[in-house]
Design a protein around this motif. Structure first.
Motif, PDB file in Angstrom:
ATOM      1  N   ASN A  53     -11.989 -34.979  23.769  1.00  0.00           N
ATOM      2  CA  ASN A  53     -11.467 -35.336  25.087  1.00  0.00           C
ATOM      3  C   ASN A  53     -10.131 -36.085  25.049  1.00  0.00           C
ATOM      4  N   HIS A  54      -9.437 -36.050  23.929  1.00  0.00           N
ATOM      5  CA  HIS A  54      -8.103 -36.643  23.815  1.00  0.00           C
ATOM      6  C   HIS A  54      -7.187 -35.624  23.143  1.00  0.00           C
ATOM      7  N   PRO A  55      -5.923 -35.562  23.566  1.00  0.00           N
ATOM      8  CA  PRO A  55      -5.000 -34.625  22.913  1.00  0.00           C
ATOM      9  C   PRO A  55      -4.704 -35.066  21.480  1.00  0.00           C
ATOM     10  N   ALA A  56      -4.455 -34.106  20.630  1.00  0.00           N
ATOM     11  CA  ALA A  56      -4.043 -34.364  19.249  1.00  0.00           C
ATOM     12  C   ALA A  56      -2.579 -33.953  19.138  1.00  0.00           C
ATOM     13  N   PRO A  57      -1.652 -34.902  19.219  1.00  0.00           N
ATOM     14  CA  PRO A  57      -0.236 -34.554  19.290  1.00  0.00           C
ATOM     15  C   PRO A  57       0.337 -33.926  18.026  1.00  0.00           C
ATOM     16  N   ASN A  58      -0.326 -34.087  16.882  1.00  0.00           N
ATOM     17  CA  ASN A  58       0.249 -33.617  15.627  1.00  0.00           C
ATOM     18  C   ASN A  58      -0.294 -32.284  15.133  1.00  0.00           C
ATOM     19  N   ILE A  59      -1.227 -31.676  15.863  1.00  0.00           N
ATOM     20  CA  ILE A  59      -1.789 -30.404  15.418  1.00  0.00           C
ATOM     21  C   ILE A  59      -2.285 -29.619  16.629  1.00  0.00           C
ATOM     22  N   SER A  60      -2.078 -28.327  16.604  1.00  0.00           N
ATOM     23  CA  SER A  60      -2.591 -27.479  17.686  1.00  0.00           C
ATOM     24  C   SER A  60      -4.005 -27.035  17.325  1.00  0.00           C
ATOM     25  N   PHE A  61      -4.742 -26.560  18.311  1.00  0.00           N
ATOM     26  CA  PHE A  61      -6.105 -26.122  18.060  1.00  0.00           C
ATOM     27  C   PHE A  61      -6.133 -24.951  17.083  1.00  0.00           C
ATOM     28  N   SER A  62      -5.198 -24.003  17.219  1.00  0.00           N
ATOM     29  CA  SER A  62      -5.189 -22.859  16.303  1.00  0.00           C
ATOM     30  C   SER A  62      -4.875 -23.304  14.875  1.00  0.00           C
ATOM     31  N   ASP A  63      -3.980 -24.279  14.702  1.00  0.00           N
ATOM     32  CA  ASP A  63      -3.695 -24.804  13.364  1.00  0.00           C
ATOM     33  C   ASP A  63      -4.917 -25.511  12.786  1.00  0.00           C
ATOM     34  N   LEU A  64      -5.657 -26.217  13.625  1.00  0.00           N
ATOM     35  CA  LEU A  64      -6.867 -26.900  13.185  1.00  0.00           C
ATOM     36  C   LEU A  64      -7.905 -25.896  12.673  1.00  0.00           C
ATOM     37  N   LEU A  65      -8.076 -24.794  13.392  1.00  0.00           N
ATOM     38  CA  LEU A  65      -9.033 -23.771  12.959  1.00  0.00           C
ATOM     39  C   LEU A  65      -8.665 -23.205  11.595  1.00  0.00           C
ATOM     40  N   VAL A  66      -7.382 -23.006  11.346  1.00  0.00           N
ATOM     41  CA  VAL A  66      -6.928 -22.503  10.044  1.00  0.00           C
ATOM     42  C   VAL A  66      -7.149 -23.567   8.973  1.00  0.00           C
ATOM     43  N   LYS A  67      -6.778 -24.808   9.262  1.00  0.00           N
ATOM     44  CA  LYS A  67      -6.910 -25.896   8.283  1.00  0.00           C
ATOM     45  C   LYS A  67      -8.362 -26.123   7.869  1.00  0.00           C
ATOM     46  N   LEU A  68      -9.288 -25.935   8.808  1.00  0.00           N
ATOM     47  CA  LEU A  68     -10.715 -26.126   8.508  1.00  0.00           C
ATOM     48  C   LEU A  68     -11.369 -24.858   7.958  1.00  0.00           C
ATOM     49  N   ASP A  69     -10.563 -23.817   7.712  1.00  0.00           N
ATOM     50  CA  ASP A  69     -11.061 -22.528   7.194  1.00  0.00           C
ATOM     51  C   ASP A  69     -12.051 -21.858   8.130  1.00  0.00           C
ATOM     52  N   VAL A  70     -11.891 -22.081   9.433  1.00  0.00           N
ATOM     53  CA  VAL A  70     -12.715 -21.390  10.426  1.00  0.00           C
ATOM     54  C   VAL A  70     -12.196 -19.965  10.596  1.00  0.00           C
ATOM     55  N   VAL A  71     -10.873 -19.827  10.602  1.00  0.00           N
ATOM     56  CA  VAL A  71     -10.232 -18.505  10.662  1.00  0.00           C
ATOM     57  C   VAL A  71      -9.126 -18.466   9.611  1.00  0.00           C
ATOM     58  N   PRO A  72      -8.880 -17.285   9.021  1.00  0.00           N
ATOM     59  CA  PRO A  72      -7.763 -17.183   8.069  1.00  0.00           C
ATOM     60  C   PRO A  72      -6.425 -17.285   8.802  1.00  0.00           C
ATOM     61  N   ALA A  73      -5.402 -17.730   8.089  1.00  0.00           N
ATOM     62  CA  ALA A  73      -4.080 -17.902   8.701  1.00  0.00           C
ATOM     63  C   ALA A  73      -3.581 -16.613   9.353  1.00  0.00           C
ATOM     64  N   ALA A  74      -3.907 -15.470   8.755  1.00  0.00           N
ATOM     65  CA  ALA A  74      -3.463 -14.182   9.310  1.00  0.00           C
ATOM     66  C   ALA A  74      -4.092 -13.901  10.670  1.00  0.00           C
ATOM     67  N   ASP A  75      -5.246 -14.511  10.948  1.00  0.00           N
ATOM     68  CA  ASP A  75      -5.943 -14.292  12.215  1.00  0.00           C
ATOM     69  C   ASP A  75      -5.745 -15.446  13.198  1.00  0.00           C
ATOM     70  N   ARG A  76      -4.738 -16.274  12.944  1.00  0.00           N
ATOM     71  CA  ARG A  76      -4.460 -17.436  13.797  1.00  0.00           C
ATOM     72  C   ARG A  76      -4.373 -17.009  15.266  1.00  0.00           C
ATOM     73  N   ILE A  77      -4.963 -17.787  16.117  1.00  0.00           N
ATOM     74  CA  ILE A  77      -4.951 -17.508  17.551  1.00  0.00           C
ATOM     75  C   ILE A  77      -3.556 -17.779  18.095  1.00  0.00           C
ATOM     76  N   GLN A  78      -2.995 -16.817  18.805  1.00  0.00           N
ATOM     77  CA  GLN A  78      -1.691 -16.980  19.428  1.00  0.00           C
ATOM     78  C   GLN A  78      -1.856 -16.917  20.942  1.00  0.00           C
ATOM     79  N   LEU A  79      -1.549 -18.011  21.618  1.00  0.00           N
ATOM     80  CA  LEU A  79      -1.634 -18.037  23.077  1.00  0.00           C
ATOM     81  C   LEU A  79      -0.385 -17.399  23.670  1.00  0.00           C
ATOM     82  N   PRO A  80      -0.513 -16.747  24.819  1.00  0.00           N
ATOM     83  CA  PRO A  80       0.674 -16.198  25.472  1.00  0.00           C
ATOM     84  C   PRO A  80       1.629 -17.328  25.868  1.00  0.00           C
ATOM     85  N   THR A  81       2.906 -17.031  25.923  1.00  0.00           N
ATOM     86  CA  THR A  81       3.927 -18.026  26.267  1.00  0.00           C
ATOM     87  C   THR A  81       3.620 -18.702  27.592  1.00  0.00           C
ATOM     88  N   ARG A  82       3.087 -17.952  28.545  1.00  0.00           N
ATOM     89  CA  ARG A  82       2.819 -18.528  29.871  1.00  0.00           C
ATOM     90  C   ARG A  82       1.713 -19.578  29.848  1.00  0.00           C
TER      91      ARG A  82
END
Length: 87
Positions: A53-82
């Motif tokens: 319930n608090h923002p993490a200013p130094n890491i995005s959620f998709s980067d966190l998933l990769v760092k924790l080995d939840v998803v491989p870097a190649a499958d990183r979630i990319q949100l649309p620009t909008r």
């Protein structure tokens, strides 16, 4: 004792993985004040959780998933620009 659905045998030994922790109002540690924490792992070796319930200013959620080995870097979630500042 019947364990709740989705719980592990470890929980019977006092482990909290898969649970949500709510900081008490008098929590003296600023890092956890007014926090809701999801406990990802908890064992005799230690614990790891994510404050949800608090923002993490130094890491995005998709980067966190990769760092924790939840998803491989190649499958990183990319949100649309909008999506803007959603992290």
């Amino acid at each position: 004792m019947k364990l709740p659905r989705g719980s592990s045998a470890k929980r019977g030994r006092g482990y909290l993985d898969g649970q949500m922790l709510i900081a008490m109002p008098a929590m003296g540690d600023e890092r956890f004040a007014r926090s809701l924490i999801y406990v990802c792992a908890h064992s005799s070796e230690g614990a790891m959780g994510i404050v949800v319930n608090h923002p993490a200013p130094n890491i995005s959620f998709s980067d966190l998933l990769v760092k924790l080995d939840v998803v491989p870097a190649a499958d990183r979630i990319q949100l649309p620009t909008r999506a803007g500042g959603v992290k």
